[in-house]
Design a protein around this motif. Structure first.
Motif, mmCIF file in Angstrom:
data_model
loop_
_atom_site.group_PDB
_atom_site.id
_atom_site.type_symbol
_atom_site.label_atom_id
_atom_site.label_comp_id
_atom_site.label_asym_id
_atom_site.label_seq_id
_atom_site.Cartn_x
_atom_site.Cartn_y
_atom_site.Cartn_z
ATOM 1 N N GLU A 316 0.847 -1.100 -0.100
ATOM 2 C CA GLU A 316 0.096 -0.135 0.242
ATOM 3 C C GLU A 316 1.288 1.062 -0.143
ATOM 4 O OE1 GLU A 316 -3.455 0.707 2.433
ATOM 5 O OE2 GLU A 316 -4.377 -2.057 2.379
ATOM 6 N N VAL A 317 2.037 1.245 0.473
ATOM 7 C CA VAL A 317 3.016 2.759 1.070
ATOM 8 C C VAL A 317 3.170 3.088 -0.839
ATOM 9 C CG1 VAL A 317 5.341 3.386 1.827
ATOM 10 C CG2 VAL A 317 4.090 2.378 3.250
ATOM 11 N N LEU A 318 3.874 1.351 -1.180
ATOM 12 C CA LEU A 318 4.585 1.265 -2.509
ATOM 13 C C LEU A 318 3.153 2.064 -3.783
ATOM 14 C CD1 LEU A 318 6.821 -1.685 -2.878
ATOM 15 C CD2 LEU A 318 7.283 0.469 -1.599
ATOM 16 N N ALA A 319 2.394 1.290 -3.304
ATOM 17 C CA ALA A 319 1.131 2.113 -4.278
ATOM 18 C C ALA A 319 1.109 3.610 -4.190
ATOM 19 C CB ALA A 319 0.044 1.677 -4.122
ATOM 20 N N ALA A 320 0.782 3.817 -2.971
ATOM 21 C CA ALA A 320 0.436 5.926 -2.850
ATOM 22 C C ALA A 320 1.818 6.302 -3.609
ATOM 23 C CB ALA A 320 0.689 5.394 -1.209
ATOM 24 N N PHE A 321 3.231 5.608 -3.167
ATOM 25 C CA PHE A 321 3.621 7.076 -3.864
ATOM 26 C C PHE A 321 4.288 7.175 -5.242
ATOM 27 C CE2 PHE A 321 5.681 7.031 0.865
ATOM 28 C CZ PHE A 321 6.014 8.473 0.841
ATOM 29 N N LYS A 322 3.503 5.773 -5.659
ATOM 30 C CA LYS A 322 3.602 5.368 -7.177
ATOM 31 C C LYS A 322 2.351 6.551 -7.439
ATOM 32 C CE LYS A 322 2.881 2.040 -10.621
ATOM 33 N NZ LYS A 322 1.820 3.083 -11.806
ATOM 34 N N TRP A 323 1.154 6.935 -6.909
ATOM 35 C CA TRP A 323 0.406 7.481 -7.439
ATOM 36 C C TRP A 323 0.736 8.959 -6.957
ATOM 37 C CZ3 TRP A 323 -2.146 12.211 -5.018
ATOM 38 C CH2 TRP A 323 -2.655 11.960 -5.632
#
Length: 595
Positions: A316-323
């Protein structure tokens, strides 16, 4: 600073350097400022240059080492301006005089100006406040980092006078508490500053702060609400360059990520940054709360984006920073605020709760930090800022509860320093700060605990974040105890009962932490009184941490038990020479300032 408009501030040594910078800034903030100096003509020239400002600077000739001149100066203030509300004890002299063969006159002059003169001015200012019923006054000693480290092989007397100022600050604080006054006392301790005092060749070869940086620190201290006491703030000279822009304007339009933004401190920080024109990404499990907050901020100059993210879940953290990268370009500021607290026993508590605290408070913070740093690095962003919302629990031993929570915050304290060292090794100018509040009114502490203890507001912590971000790029504020502490914020008590006075005997210099007697278990009240007695008998000249540890050991040996919850904020223990500061943990740094 609005509440100080029209009130009277006295600045000693106002003819140049730090004193002149402080006098100028206070005048610009609409105060009536009295600049005391031997070279009064310089203050008069400064006053003329400030004629268009909303305040007024008065020049009064005064050598603070001459008591008659000090008394005459304060009489002039009483007769012409009514009295004193703020005192800035800045006047000081420095001579490179040997203890074994140097000039007695120079040794005496340092004592007379740096110690006795400060004391006489303090007494006069306090008496002025007292006789007029001013209970919200502020006395600020411009100390020095030399007042907290051992001297090298030169200027030992100067160091001795500044150590004396450190002790006098604590002594004054205790006297004022005993008198049940709410007048605040702060010691501001710069490292090397570009003034007339240091040798020119020394300034040429060492990074130094500007006098205006110290003046900014004074404004910040004076500008905190009356219920907030800033324990201490450490500044370092981060780079050799200087950018005079010392406000939030340079961050307008840039991207800040705030974890745990759904409530409390995180929500307050997200809101304030949005109001300052930033694009703020609020990460939270309860994303609907961030969405509601975003709607309430639609009229703000910035914008708040709500992104669902549990920082203990790496995907979820990786997805958030990708966003963030895909939609906003990347991260310029990271506020690691997410944290959880469970009252879980180490001997019989839930493993799941222990694990959750580690996963959120430590590992989640680390993963977010890595992602933010990588985002800054790949975009060549070398003026980014990473702020950990730590806790006072990260700097003191735990009590009989919340041991794992305190352990995670101690880990954050260490991670702050580890990150700082890694970034220095990579030759990056990205700044790292740890902000360590005491008790704050949020959803985290038990409701009944909040009802019985004074606490800060989440907005107070948000103000601290704005102050840290608003400092010029060449100034770094670090929170690291015991190696490099920075901002400690405490709630001042609404009143100071007589029985509370002794409970603060082992509190460190400059902190005004409120420790109500009703927080001590009633079954141990007699033991607590004995502990207070031991604390009061421990050598005052010992460093505060050693005073506390010595008291605890004496108590344990005598009564066979620990004294209960810790009442001591760990003080900085430093072993150093003049140019390189080394802590007991082997830490080295450049110039420092702390409040």
């Amino acid at each position: 600073m609005e509440r100080w408009a029209g009130r009277v501030a006295v600045v000693t040594g106002a003819s140049s350097g730090i004193g002149a910078a402080i006098a100028a800034e206070l005048t610009k903030k609409s105060l009536s400022v009295v600049g005391l100096a031997r070279r009064v003509e310089r203050v008069q020239e400064l006053s003329k240059s400030l004629q268009s400002e909303s305040g007024k600077l008065y020049a009064v000739k005064c050598d603070v080492s001459n008591e008659a001149e000090v008394l005459a100066a304060f009489k002039w203030i009483k007769d012409n301006l009514g009295g004193v509300d703020i005192l800035i004890n800045n006047a000081a002299v420095l001579y490179d005089t040997s203890l074994t063969s140097g000039s007695t006159e120079e040794l005496k002059k340092m004592l007379d100006v740096n110690v006795l003169g400060l004391s006489v001015c303090t007494k006069q200012a306090f008496q002025s406040m007292k006789e007029r019923g001013v209970d919200d006054g502020h006395i600020i000693h411009i100390n020095s980092v030399a007042g907290h480290v051992p001297p090298g092989d030169s200027v030992a007397m100067y160091f001795a006078t500044k150590h004396a100022v450190t002790a006098l600050t604590e002594g004054l604080r205790r006297e004022i508490i005993k008198l049940k006054s709410k007048i605040r006392v702060t010691s501001l301790s710069p490292g090397l500053v570009k003034t007339e005092m240091p040798p020119k060749e020394f300034l040429e070869n060492h990074p130094a702060l500007n006098a205006e940086d110290i003046a900014d620190g004074v404004l910040y201290v004076l500008g905190t609400p009356p219920h907030v006491q800033v324990g201490r703030t450490f500044y370092t000279q981060a780079t050799a360059s200087h950018n005079p822009q010392s406000s939030m304007e340079r961050w307008a339009g840039r991207v800040a990520v705030v974890t745990g933004a759904s409530s409390g401190i995180g929500a307050a920080i997200a809101a304030e940054l949005t109001k300052k024109g930033l694009k703020v990404v609020g990460l939270a499990r309860r994303v609907e709360r961030v969405q509601e907050l975003s709607k309430s901020l639609e009229s703000a100059t910035g914008k708040l984006y709500a992104v669902k993210c549990d920082v203990s879940n790496e995907p979820e953290v990786l997805a958030a920073f990708k966003w963030v990268k895909d939609n906003l370009g990347g991260v310029d500021i990271l506020i690691n605020n997410a944290g959880v607290l469970y009252d879980t026993s180490l001997t019989g508590g839930s493993t799941e709760e222990l694990k959750k605290m580690l996963d959120v408070n430590v590992l989640g913070l680390s993963v977010c930090t890595k992602q933010a740093f990588q985002s800054m690095k790949e975009r060549g962003d070398d003026d980014g800022h990473i702020i950990h919302i730590n806790s006072i629990g990260g700097h003191i031993p735990p009590g009989e509860i919340y041991a794992m929570y305190c352990a995670t915050k101690h880990a954050v304290t260490t991670l702050t320093e580890g990150l700082r060292r890694e970034i220095v090794k990579l030759k990056s100018k990205i700044r790292v700060t740890s902000l360590s509040p005491g008790l704050v009114k949020t959803e985290m502490p038990p409701k009944e605990y909040l009802e019985n203890h004074p606490a800060l507001n989440a907005e107070d912590i948000a103000d601290g974040v704005l102050y840290v971000l608003g400092t010029p790029p060449h100034v770094q504020i670090n929170t690291y105890v015991p190696e490099k502490p920075s901002v400690f914020i405490f709630k001042l008590p609404p009143s100071r009962r007589k029985e509370e006075i002794q409970e603060r005997l082992c509190a460190p210099t400059h902190t005004r932490r409120h420790i109500p007697k009703d927080t001590v278990p009633k079954t141990s009240s007699s033991l607590f009184n004995n502990f207070v007695h031991i604390c009061s008998s421990v050598q005052f000249l010992l460093p505060p941490t050693l005073r506390y540890v010595t008291a605890c050991k004496s108590f344990a040996m005598k009564y066979g038990t620990a004294p209960g919850p810790p009442f001591q904020i760990r003080e900085r223990l430093i072993s150093s020479n003049y140019t390189t500061l080394k802590t007991v943990a082997g830490r080295s740094s450049d110039t420092l300032v702390y409040i």
